[in-house]
Design a protein around this motif. Structure first.
Motif, PDB file in Angstrom:
ATOM      1  N   GLN A 290       4.509   5.846   7.698  1.00  0.00           N
ATOM      2  CA  GLN A 290       4.051   7.234   7.825  1.00  0.00           C
ATOM      3  C   GLN A 290       2.680   7.423   7.192  1.00  0.00           C
ATOM      4  O   GLN A 290       2.441   8.338   6.404  1.00  0.00           O
ATOM      5  CB  GLN A 290       5.086   8.183   7.225  1.00  0.00           C
ATOM      6  N   MET A 291       1.785   6.516   7.577  1.00  0.00           N
ATOM      7  CA  MET A 291       0.406   6.552   7.108  1.00  0.00           C
ATOM      8  C   MET A 291      -0.527   6.741   8.298  1.00  0.00           C
ATOM      9  O   MET A 291      -0.279   6.209   9.377  1.00  0.00           O
ATOM     10  CB  MET A 291       0.012   5.230   6.424  1.00  0.00           C
ATOM     11  N   THR A 292      -1.587   7.491   8.110  1.00  0.00           N
ATOM     12  CA  THR A 292      -2.686   7.427   9.057  1.00  0.00           C
ATOM     13  C   THR A 292      -3.335   6.052   8.921  1.00  0.00           C
ATOM     14  O   THR A 292      -3.543   5.576   7.800  1.00  0.00           O
ATOM     15  CB  THR A 292      -3.712   8.534   8.773  1.00  0.00           C
ATOM     16  N   VAL A 293      -3.634   5.410  10.042  1.00  0.00           N
ATOM     17  CA  VAL A 293      -4.215   4.066  10.021  1.00  0.00           C
ATOM     18  C   VAL A 293      -5.521   4.085  10.809  1.00  0.00           C
ATOM     19  O   VAL A 293      -5.580   4.627  11.924  1.00  0.00           O
ATOM     20  CB  VAL A 293      -3.241   3.030  10.620  1.00  0.00           C
ATOM     21  N   ALA A 294      -6.556   3.510  10.225  1.00  0.00           N
ATOM     22  CA  ALA A 294      -7.882   3.494  10.839  1.00  0.00           C
ATOM     23  C   ALA A 294      -8.371   2.060  11.000  1.00  0.00           C
ATOM     24  O   ALA A 294      -8.190   1.230  10.112  1.00  0.00           O
ATOM     25  CB  ALA A 294      -8.863   4.289   9.985  1.00  0.00           C
TER      26      ALA A 294
ATOM     27  N   ALA B 120      -0.463   0.154  14.737  1.00  0.00           N
ATOM     28  CA  ALA B 120       0.344   1.301  15.177  1.00  0.00           C
ATOM     29  C   ALA B 120       1.738   1.248  14.563  1.00  0.00           C
ATOM     30  O   ALA B 120       2.292   2.279  14.152  1.00  0.00           O
ATOM     31  CB  ALA B 120       0.425   1.323  16.700  1.00  0.00           C
ATOM     32  N   ARG B 121       2.291   0.044  14.479  1.00  0.00           N
ATOM     33  CA  ARG B 121       3.629  -0.102  13.887  1.00  0.00           C
ATOM     34  C   ARG B 121       3.613   0.230  12.403  1.00  0.00           C
ATOM     35  O   ARG B 121       4.517   0.912  11.895  1.00  0.00           O
ATOM     36  CB  ARG B 121       4.133  -1.527  14.104  1.00  0.00           C
ATOM     37  N   TYR B 122       2.578  -0.216  11.688  1.00  0.00           N
ATOM     38  CA  TYR B 122       2.489   0.101  10.266  1.00  0.00           C
ATOM     39  C   TYR B 122       2.362   1.615  10.063  1.00  0.00           C
ATOM     40  O   TYR B 122       2.940   2.178   9.126  1.00  0.00           O
ATOM     41  CB  TYR B 122       1.290  -0.600   9.626  1.00  0.00           C
TER      42      TYR B 122
ATOM     43  N   ALA C 240       0.838  -1.202   0.000  1.00  0.00           N
ATOM     44  CA  ALA C 240       0.000   0.000   0.000  1.00  0.00           C
ATOM     45  C   ALA C 240       0.871   1.249   0.000  1.00  0.00           C
ATOM     46  O   ALA C 240       0.628   2.193  -0.762  1.00  0.00           O
ATOM     47  CB  ALA C 240      -0.924  -0.011   1.214  1.00  0.00           C
ATOM     48  N   ALA C 241       1.899   1.263   0.833  1.00  0.00           N
ATOM     49  CA  ALA C 241       2.804   2.408   0.884  1.00  0.00           C
ATOM     50  C   ALA C 241       3.544   2.589  -0.433  1.00  0.00           C
ATOM     51  O   ALA C 241       3.743   3.717  -0.901  1.00  0.00           O
ATOM     52  CB  ALA C 241       3.787   2.242   2.034  1.00  0.00           C
ATOM     53  N   GLU C 242       3.957   1.479  -1.046  1.00  0.00           N
ATOM     54  CA  GLU C 242       4.657   1.555  -2.333  1.00  0.00           C
ATOM     55  C   GLU C 242       3.763   2.131  -3.425  1.00  0.00           C
ATOM     56  O   GLU C 242       4.256   2.714  -4.395  1.00  0.00           O
ATOM     57  CB  GLU C 242       5.156   0.166  -2.734  1.00  0.00           C
TER      58      GLU C 242
ATOM     59  N   GLY D 204     -10.585   2.783  16.249  1.00  0.00           N
ATOM     60  CA  GLY D 204      -9.772   3.968  16.457  1.00  0.00           C
ATOM     61  C   GLY D 204      -8.957   4.354  15.245  1.00  0.00           C
ATOM     62  O   GLY D 204      -8.987   3.698  14.200  1.00  0.00           O
ATOM     63  N   ILE D 205      -8.205   5.444  15.421  1.00  0.00           N
ATOM     64  CA  ILE D 205      -7.383   6.001  14.348  1.00  0.00           C
ATOM     65  C   ILE D 205      -6.028   6.385  14.927  1.00  0.00           C
ATOM     66  O   ILE D 205      -5.949   7.002  15.993  1.00  0.00           O
ATOM     67  CB  ILE D 205      -8.059   7.230  13.708  1.00  0.00           C
ATOM     68  N   TRP D 206      -4.958   6.000  14.197  1.00  0.00           N
ATOM     69  CA  TRP D 206      -3.580   6.287  14.599  1.00  0.00           C
ATOM     70  C   TRP D 206      -2.952   7.295  13.648  1.00  0.00           C
ATOM     71  O   TRP D 206      -3.209   7.274  12.442  1.00  0.00           O
ATOM     72  CB  TRP D 206      -2.731   5.007  14.586  1.00  0.00           C
ATOM     73  N   SER D 207      -2.089   8.143  14.183  1.00  0.00           N
ATOM     74  CA  SER D 207      -1.376   9.126  13.371  1.00  0.00           C
ATOM     75  C   SER D 207      -0.225   8.469  12.634  1.00  0.00           C
ATOM     76  O   SER D 207       0.163   7.330  12.945  1.00  0.00           O
ATOM     77  CB  SER D 207      -0.819  10.235  14.267  1.00  0.00           C
ATOM     78  N   PRO D 208       0.383   9.159  11.671  1.00  0.00           N
ATOM     79  CA  PRO D 208       1.539   8.602  10.958  1.00  0.00           C
ATOM     80  C   PRO D 208       2.775   8.401  11.844  1.00  0.00           C
ATOM     81  O   PRO D 208       3.757   7.818  11.376  1.00  0.00           O
ATOM     82  CB  PRO D 208       1.811   9.632   9.859  1.00  0.00           C
TER      83      PRO D 208
END
Length: 264
Positions: free
Chosen positions: A205-209, A198-200, A171-173, A227-231
């Motif tokens: 450096q992605m927001t993760v939901a 959280a590690r991903y 996804a990041a690529e 929940g939602i995690w910051s990058p």
């Protein structure tokens, strides 16, 4: 820095009652819309509940009439909706996610890695039985569309997909900066799964939901706590263990706004 608003919806599914579950989706989606959400993510198989044995009888087609009210809402509001369902494509059944876009078009993500619950799941079971492995009912899929909007590129994962580190890596690529995990997480798996998310977030450096159920389904309890995690991997907002609601993160160049709305 771009502006965007991301929402996750935590549902309490009614077993096999698609009409009731659509109504809950509409209610929660409207809460997200009121918060200005550009996109709202729902859990795995959210329109039916995690009822594997009912997948065949309740299966959605690619342009299913039961999605009509959700399509109308996406068009009126401009909010993208990602909703879970068993989806039949060319006579094969998949654990899928409908991506409903404001122009009334619909795309489909199909779960890549089918799940089986470990023996520890007995501790979380309401019935004392472990659900059958997903491959008993579903095919593994490979559909993997991205969702571009504003300056965001969103990628989707469904539950066990996050167990393969190459999934978020790819996804990041593909330039994704938002990773949407549509899941059904039981209590014994919650710490491990959220640690991965959280590690991903930090690694790529992605927001993760995460969107999870707020009530039992398929004979199992749910951990809730969507929940939602910051990058940076920081947890920004999280819902409670039980009940339905939406968690929202609104980002703008000079402000970060978070809100958790629970409906008892």
């Amino acid at each position: 820095m771009f502006s965007r608003c991301v929402a996750v919806a935590q549902t309490t599914p009614v077993k096999g009652d698609v009409a009731a579950n659509v109504e809950e989706h509409l209610s929660l989606a409207k809460l997200a819309v009121d918060e200005g959400a550009d996109i709202a993510l729902f859990p795995e198989l959210s329109l039916t509940g995690y009822e594997l044995a009912l997948g065949e009888s309740l299966a959605f087609e690619e342009n299913d009439a039961r999605l009509a009210a959700l399509v109308d809402l996406a068009e009126r509001s401009g909010t993208r909706l990602v909703v879970g369902a068993p989806i039949r494509i060319e006579q094969k059944l998949y654990v899928g996610a409908f991506i409903i876009l404001p122009d009334r078009s619909i795309e489909i993500y199909t779960k890549h890695r089918l799940g089986t619950f470990p023996s520890s799941s007995v501790c979380d079971s309401l019935t004392g039985e472990i659900p059958p492995p997903e491959p008993n009912h579903f095919q593994a899929g490979d559909r993997n569309p991205l969702i571009p909007f504003n300056e965001t590129v969103a990628a989707i994962a469904i539950c066990a997909d996050i167990g393969r580190p190459e999934h978020p890596q790819r996804a990041a690529e593909r330039q994704a900066n938002l990773y949407l995990a549509s899941m059904f997480v039981i209590p014994s798996d919650f710490a491990g799964d959220t640690a991965k998310l959280a590690r991903y977030a930090e690694q790529y450096q992605m927001t993760v939901a995460l969107a999870n159920y707020g009530g039992p389904s398929g004979g199992l309890t749910s951990a809730g706590r969507s929940g939602i995690w910051s990058p940076t991997g920081k947890l920004l907002v999280q819902l409670e263990e039980a009940g339905s609601g939406v968690a929202v993160v609104r980002e703008s160049p000079d402000k970060l706004h978070v809100r958790a709305i629970m409906r008892k």
